[in-house]
Design an enzyme around this catalytic site. Structure first.
Site, PDB file in Angstrom:
ATOM      1  N   ILE A 139       9.554  15.714  10.555  1.00 57.29           N
ATOM      2  CA  ILE A 139       9.316  15.177   9.236  1.00 57.29           C
ATOM      3  C   ILE A 139       9.263  16.282   8.392  1.00 57.29           C
ATOM      4  CG2 ILE A 139       8.549  13.363   8.018  1.00 57.29           C
ATOM      5  CD1 ILE A 139      10.120  12.100  10.270  1.00 57.29           C
ATOM      6  N   LYS A 140       9.851  16.464   7.338  1.00 55.16           N
ATOM      7  CA  LYS A 140       9.621  17.675   6.371  1.00 55.16           C
ATOM      8  C   LYS A 140       8.565  16.871   5.408  1.00 55.16           C
ATOM      9  CE  LYS A 140      12.682  20.542   5.128  1.00 55.16           C
ATOM     10  NZ  LYS A 140      14.079  21.167   4.585  1.00 55.16           N
ATOM     11  N   ILE A 141       7.620  17.736   4.953  1.00 57.84           N
ATOM     12  CA  ILE A 141       6.571  17.227   4.118  1.00 57.84           C
ATOM     13  C   ILE A 141       6.326  18.423   3.099  1.00 57.84           C
ATOM     14  CG2 ILE A 141       4.074  16.843   3.334  1.00 57.84           C
ATOM     15  CD1 ILE A 141       4.147  15.104   6.130  1.00 57.84           C
TER      16      ILE A 141
END
Length: 372
Positions: A139-141
């Site tokens: 998951i890209k944050i």
């Protein structure tokens, strides 16, 4: 064609593709790149999805089904993007299994409109992990100030994370700290640390684009001699910071419990200035335990004529510091540049997302059944 890519892989650089579309999945192209070009991962971002879905190739039936169901445009986009990520993750699953979870990864980004909202970013990350439902998802944050505590919280829940939009060395250290804090939370909760993975996406070419523009404005021979050097120097000093943090006592305590290092990922590696060699941000950033995510053109250029000569990062730190110092002495503020790039990065992804919302909404309306 793939000798250079094999050499790159042998040096400890994981080759990921910075692109995804349904056509790439269904045509067998992604599987072919894995099989023939040493590609072991995929990254996506709002701009990539905007381009893929706006092209319309392969999305018509799903859009028609979503239109019949009268879903909201936000839900439609998430159904479409998570379907692509899920399918790509399935194609990459054998790589994930053979590398003990290190590679074979597909990244999907939280809604960029949430970049400055910690709680919403955490909630979105949990929802995306649930929706894709594949162990080889990242998951890209974004590495905004609000993103840092979100990284800690999400890692602490056992969700693997790709931290994106890192431009500054200071922020990169904060990202590594947030990752270690997340691992400590996960350990305190009794989670298996060996199942948690992370990469830190350090952006490269955009640093040169901005600093070169300012060097051109100065216009002296001294300024021109520094063009094309700042981005590599910045990335190389990031690797020095990585080496330092992941040899610390704090890290060693976590590693004993099975924790994985957060690998540096070189992002934005497509060369934007035609005066530079098109493989610059690949061949000059070779170091063990890194990832280089490449647009397809950069992947092909590296395969065709990339000269891989071994480690090109370690041993360069003093020179890198001198080059950034020389830029600063000309009156170019490093802090100003990296903050501008972070702000622009968030804005660009948000603009792409808004474009995607508009184009998808138009398609849903076009495909909506007429009321009898």
């Amino acid at each position: 064609m793939t000798d250079a890519l094999k050499r790159l892989s042998d040096e400890g650089v994981a080759i990921w593709l910075d692109d995804l579309s349904r056509k790439r999945i269904t045509s067998g192209n992604l599987a072919e790149l894995i099989d023939q070009s040493h590609v072991v991962g995929v990254t996506t971002n709002p701009s990539i999805f905007q381009k893929a879905i706006s092209s319309g190739d392969g999305y018509e039936q799903q859009l028609a089904d979503l239109a019949v169901r009268k879903v909201t445009v936000d839900e439609a986009i998430r159904m479409i993007t998570t379907a692509d990520v899920r399918d790509a993750a399935d194609i990459l699953r054998p790589v994930y299994d053979t590398t003990d979870g290190q590679d074979g990864r597909v990244s999907i980004e939280v809604d960029p409109r949430l970049a400055h909202n910690t709680a919403a970013t955490v909630a979105e990350a949990k929802q995306l992990a649930w929706l894709v439902d594949r162990p080889n998802t990242l998951i890209k944050i974004p590495a905004t100030k609000a993103g840092l505590p979100a990284i800690t919280e999400v890692i602490g829940k056992g969700i693997s994370v790709n931290v994106t939009l890192i431009f500054s060395l200071e922020r990169y250290r904060e990202v590594m700290d947030a990752y270690l804090a997340g691992l400590e939370k996960a350990k305190a909760s009794g989670l298996d640390l060996s199942l948690i993975h992370s990469v830190a996406s350090f952006f490269v070419s955009r640093v040169d684009s901005e600093i070169d523009k300012r060097l051109d404005a100065i216009g002296t021979d001294e300024a021109k001699a520094l063009k094309g050097k700042a981005a590599l120097a910045n990335a190389r000093l990031a690797y020095e910071a990585y080496e330092e943090v992941f040899s610390s006592d704090r890290w060693n305590a976590l590693e004993k419990h099975g924790a994985n290092k957060q690998r540096p990922l070189w992002a934005s590696t497509g060369v934007k200035d035609p005066a530079y060699k098109d493989t610059l941000y690949v061949v000059d950033l070779v170091a063990p335990n890194t990832v280089n995510t490449m647009p397809e053109a950069t992947l092909e250029a590296t395969a065709d004529h990339g000269e891989i000569t071994g480690d090109t990062v370690r041993g360069t730190y003093d020179q890198a510091r001198a080059e950034l110092d020389a830029v600063a002495k000309l009156g170019i503020s490093y802090d100003d540049v990296v903050q501008l790039l972070e702000d622009e990065g968030v804005e660009k992804f948000e603009a792409s997302w808004n474009d995607l919302l508009k184009s998808t909404e138009a398609e849903l309306q076009r495909l909506a059944p007429t009321e009898a």
